[in-house]
Design a protein around this motif. Structure first.
Motif, PDB file in Angstrom:
ATOM      1  N   THR A 162      21.486  -3.948  31.773  1.00  0.00           N
ATOM      2  CA  THR A 162      20.589  -2.928  31.241  1.00  0.00           C
ATOM      3  C   THR A 162      19.673  -3.516  30.167  1.00  0.00           C
ATOM      4  O   THR A 162      19.973  -4.552  29.569  1.00  0.00           O
ATOM      5  N   GLY A 163      18.535  -2.850  29.914  1.00  0.00           N
ATOM      6  CA  GLY A 163      17.682  -3.168  28.773  1.00  0.00           C
ATOM      7  C   GLY A 163      17.104  -4.563  28.744  1.00  0.00           C
ATOM      8  O   GLY A 163      17.057  -5.188  27.694  1.00  0.00           O
ATOM      9  N   ASP A 195      10.334  -4.772  30.129  1.00  0.00           N
ATOM     10  CA  ASP A 195       9.391  -4.591  31.237  1.00  0.00           C
ATOM     11  C   ASP A 195       8.948  -5.903  31.859  1.00  0.00           C
ATOM     12  O   ASP A 195       8.510  -5.935  33.007  1.00  0.00           O
ATOM     13  N   THR A 233      19.152   1.268  35.300  1.00  0.00           N
ATOM     14  CA  THR A 233      18.749   2.464  34.539  1.00  0.00           C
ATOM     15  C   THR A 233      19.378   3.713  35.141  1.00  0.00           C
ATOM     16  O   THR A 233      19.627   3.782  36.350  1.00  0.00           O
ATOM     17  N   LYS A 288      23.245   5.618  25.779  1.00  0.00           N
ATOM     18  CA  LYS A 288      22.597   4.888  26.861  1.00  0.00           C
ATOM     19  C   LYS A 288      23.600   4.487  27.937  1.00  0.00           C
ATOM     20  O   LYS A 288      24.811   4.535  27.727  1.00  0.00           O
ATOM     21  N   ASN A 290      18.865   7.736  35.775  1.00  0.00           N
ATOM     22  CA  ASN A 290      17.732   8.658  35.902  1.00  0.00           C
ATOM     23  C   ASN A 290      18.204  10.008  36.421  1.00  0.00           C
ATOM     24  O   ASN A 290      19.033  10.079  37.338  1.00  0.00           O
ATOM     25  N   GLU A 325      19.319   3.205  39.252  1.00  0.00           N
ATOM     26  CA  GLU A 325      18.443   2.181  39.834  1.00  0.00           C
ATOM     27  C   GLU A 325      18.869   0.816  39.313  1.00  0.00           C
ATOM     28  O   GLU A 325      19.162   0.657  38.129  1.00  0.00           O
ATOM     29  N   SER A 379      16.016  -3.926  35.465  1.00  0.00           N
ATOM     30  CA  SER A 379      17.201  -3.536  34.700  1.00  0.00           C
ATOM     31  C   SER A 379      17.892  -2.351  35.373  1.00  0.00           C
ATOM     32  O   SER A 379      17.264  -1.570  36.101  1.00  0.00           O
ATOM     33  N   GLN A 385      27.693   6.181  32.294  1.00  0.00           N
ATOM     34  CA  GLN A 385      26.830   7.068  31.525  1.00  0.00           C
ATOM     35  C   GLN A 385      27.642   8.282  31.071  1.00  0.00           C
ATOM     36  O   GLN A 385      28.212   9.001  31.893  1.00  0.00           O
ATOM     37  N   LYS A 425       6.052  -0.119  39.028  1.00  0.00           N
ATOM     38  CA  LYS A 425       6.540   1.147  38.489  1.00  0.00           C
ATOM     39  C   LYS A 425       5.448   2.205  38.350  1.00  0.00           C
ATOM     40  O   LYS A 425       5.685   3.275  37.778  1.00  0.00           O
TER      41      LYS A 425
END
Length: 649
Positions: free
Chosen positions: A56-57, A60, A67, A81, A69, A127, A65, A111, A572
């Motif tokens: 993760t993290g 860009d 994520t 997070k 959603n 994702e 990464s 999560q 994206k």
């Protein structure tokens, strides 16, 4: 009978399609209640060997990464997070010019959520991005739905919020999206190039052993050791057997060292270590110290009490143990010459990711080192014709010093890119290499002297040719100061993007980044199309662009003869409106431009890894077989030429 034939044909076709669609990562998810109002959504991945899933993290500018959603929800709040759980590997990636983190074998993403009402529901997706050494998957989504609210209400709520359009209806308006998977299967596929073979690793180790053999630390010991074995035994056969045992002991010692390195660190850790910035700084400093030692600044040896202790133990024992301890003594006393070669070899072969690669490299090294002891024992008359120790060995040692100094800069370059110091940009790196190999050429011509060199004025033929090669290589690199690609050093030098002054302009850029618009332009111009499925986070895509597309012939044919359409599967940029699709019986929602191009690659071409190249006519039909990651320029030229010929026909 017809039904049976139809079923067999269907099974064969499906098998071929699945062979191209890669699914190296499999996720399962579950909702775990931790209290009456709180829960954890746990995504557990099983990852195939050779692949890794990014953490993760990462930002860009890096790879995809992981994520979390949510599309639609009611009475649900996220807490904190998305948290990865597993053995996280952190390395510096030279292509992204940043530290990346990923997982191998397995990982969990968790999560935490909080429910603010009893009729909660949530609909969303995880994702993630995954790569191996050859290709990357496009951003992949793992959907989930949890809640106490009726499923019908959830679909209605989601429909009101997004109002998606069915992409199948859009596709029916154009044949450009028509699947051509069967056609590609008939034409075949250019498979990715193989990783370094075990034979390559063995030969690399063998050459390293030969270099170590002709150094002052090893060569003078050969006649003394062989004579000792032959003289201490009245029986010649026993003397030969002892010499063979001595050689075998050397092999056992170094192969054990290779296995120990792997067992201590693990193949993955070694691969990560080889690209770690701090390690590269340490290795740079170590090579500089070894180079200074080879130049004659000082003698670098292991503590004498170690070799004395082993030597005295060898004298106090007899039989096979005595011979083994003598071989171990050789390993210790020759460390100042063999240490740098072994260290560099282990770092290089560890990047293959193979568990036994260090052991195979050490096997080649040890065989080259042990071979003279056994051969001279079998043929003792050869000892008389054996070149005597002398200044030529110091020449080899100093030459190795120059090479170590050059490779030390390669490791410093990795750290320089990691920390963004910009002290070793490409032109600076090349300038230093030009000076190093120029000085090495002058040394071989005896225009430069070091402390251990004699006063000989004559230059031998072999030494002259080595000087010629070194000076020619230095001259070859000079155009690189103005931006020339220099493919021979592209694996060592920093990327061209770090060069401030660049006159080189033979670069390939896509004409379009939209499939439909690019295809319409190609139809109007009457030109074939080259589709490049790529990604901003695709390392091997950049390698192909740097190593293959920069070739003048390849770049010329792509720029002049094709309409190049590059489709970024990790773009994206949001679509104007989400698109609903049904793929393999599962409903998916395409939300970004990258989702759309990834879906196109799967449904039309039956593939999902990048880089992926396919040549099309103006109706969207393939002209020849697809092409994957392979830096073989002649093969790539053949791929492009064949497409042109078929388009003309």
């Amino acid at each position: 009978m017809r039904i049976i034939l139809f079923l067999l044909l269907s099974w064969y076709t499906i098998g071929n399609i699945q062979a191209q669609i890669k699914e190296p990562v499999k996720f399962k998810n579950e909702l775990k209640m931790t209290s009456e109002t709180e829960a954890e959504i746990v995504f557990t991945a099983s990852i195939e060997k050779g692949w890794h899933v990014y953490s993760t993290g990462l930002g860009d500018d890096g790879p995809i990464s992981a994520t979390f959603n949510i599309n639609a929800s009611n009475h649900v709040e996220t807490m904190g997070k998305l948290q990865p759980v597993g053995k996280e590997i952190s390395i510096y990636d030279k292509m992204f010019e940043m530290n990346v983190r990923y997982f191998e074998d397995t990982v969990q993403f968790i999560q935490k959520v909080k429910f603010t009402g009893n009729d909660y529901f949530m609909d969303g997706f995880l994702e993630f991005g995954a790569c191996n050494d050859e290709s990357c998957l496009p951003p992949t989504q793992i959907p989930f739905k949890y809640g106490k609210k009726a499923e019908a209400d959830l679909i209605v709520a989601k429909g009101k919020e997004e109002a998606p359009v069915n992409v199948v209806e859009k596709q029916s308006e154009s044949d450009l999206w028509k699947p051509v998977i069967n056609e590609l299967q008939v034409l075949g596929e250019e498979h990715s190039q193989e990783d370094k073979s075990w034979l390559y690793v063995f030969v690399t180790g063998f050459l390293g052993g030969l270099l170590a053999l002709f150094t002052p630390c090893v060569w003078p010991i050969i006649p003394m050791t062989v004579s000792f074995f032959l003289k201490r035994n009245k029986d010649k056969k026993k003397g030969i057997r002892d010499a063979w045992t001595y050689g075998a002991s050397i092999v056992v010692i170094y192969v054990t060292l290779g296995l120990a390195i792997t067992l201590i660190f693990g193949a993955s850790a070694l691969n990560a270590l080889s690209t770690n910035a701090v390690f590269n700084i340490l290795f740079f400093l170590m090579l500089v110290v070894f180079a200074a030692s080879f130049f004659g600044a000082f003698e670098l040896t292991l503590p004498s009490k170690w070799s004395n202790a082993v030597d005295s133990k060898a004298e106090a024992t007899s039989g096979l143990l005595s011979i083994f301890l003598m071989a171990f003594t050789l390993s210790l006393v020759s460390f100042s010459c063999t240490g740098p070669i072994i260290g560099f070899l282990l770092v290089q072969v560890s990047t293959t990711g193979s568990v036994i690669a260090p052991a195979i490299g050490m096997l080649g090294f040890a065989i080259a080192l042990a071979l003279p002891f056994t051969l001279f024992a079998l043929f003792p008359s050869w000892l008389k014709s054996m070149p005597k120790s002398g200044g030529w060995m110091n020449v080899i040692k100093v030459t190795l010093g120059f090479l170590e100094l050059a490779f030390a800069l390669k490791f410093l370059s990795v750290a320089d890119l990691a920390y963004g110091w910009r002290i070793l940009d490409r032109e600076t790196f090349l300038a230093l290499w030009i000076v190093i190999f120029g000085l090495m050429g002058l040394y071989l011509l005896e225009k430069i002297k070091f402390p251990h060199d004699g006063d000989e004025n004559r230059v031998g033929v072999g030494r002259f040719f080595l000087a010629l090669v070194s000076l020619a290589f230095a001259v070859y690199m000079i155009p690189g100061l103005w931006g020339a690609p220099l493919k021979a050093v592209s694996a060592f030098a920093p990327p061209v993007m770090t060069q401030d002054f660049n006159l080189y302009s033979n670069e390939v850029h896509p004409k379009f980044k939209d499939y439909e618009i690019g295809m319409e332009y190609a139809r109007q111009q009457g030109m074939p199309v080259m589709i490049d499925f790529t990604g901003y986070g695709c390392v091997n895509c950049r390698k192909m662009e740097t190593a293959v597309w920069t070739d003048s012939k390849v770049g010329g044919i792509i720029n002049d003869e094709y309409v190049l359409i590059s489709l970024y599967v990790d773009d994206k940029t949001p679509l104007n409106e989400p698109i609903n699709v049904v793929e393999n019986g599962t409903e998916r929602t395409l939300r970004t431009v990258g989702d759309k191009w990834s879906y196109l690659q799967r449904v039309k071409f039956g593939a999902n890894a990048q880089p992926f190249y396919v040549l099309l006519d103006n109706d969207g039909n393939p002209l020849n077989k697809s092409y994957a990651y392979n830096e073989d320029i002649p093969k790539y030229m053949e791929f492009l030429q064949e497409g042109l010929e078929r388009y003309v026909k």
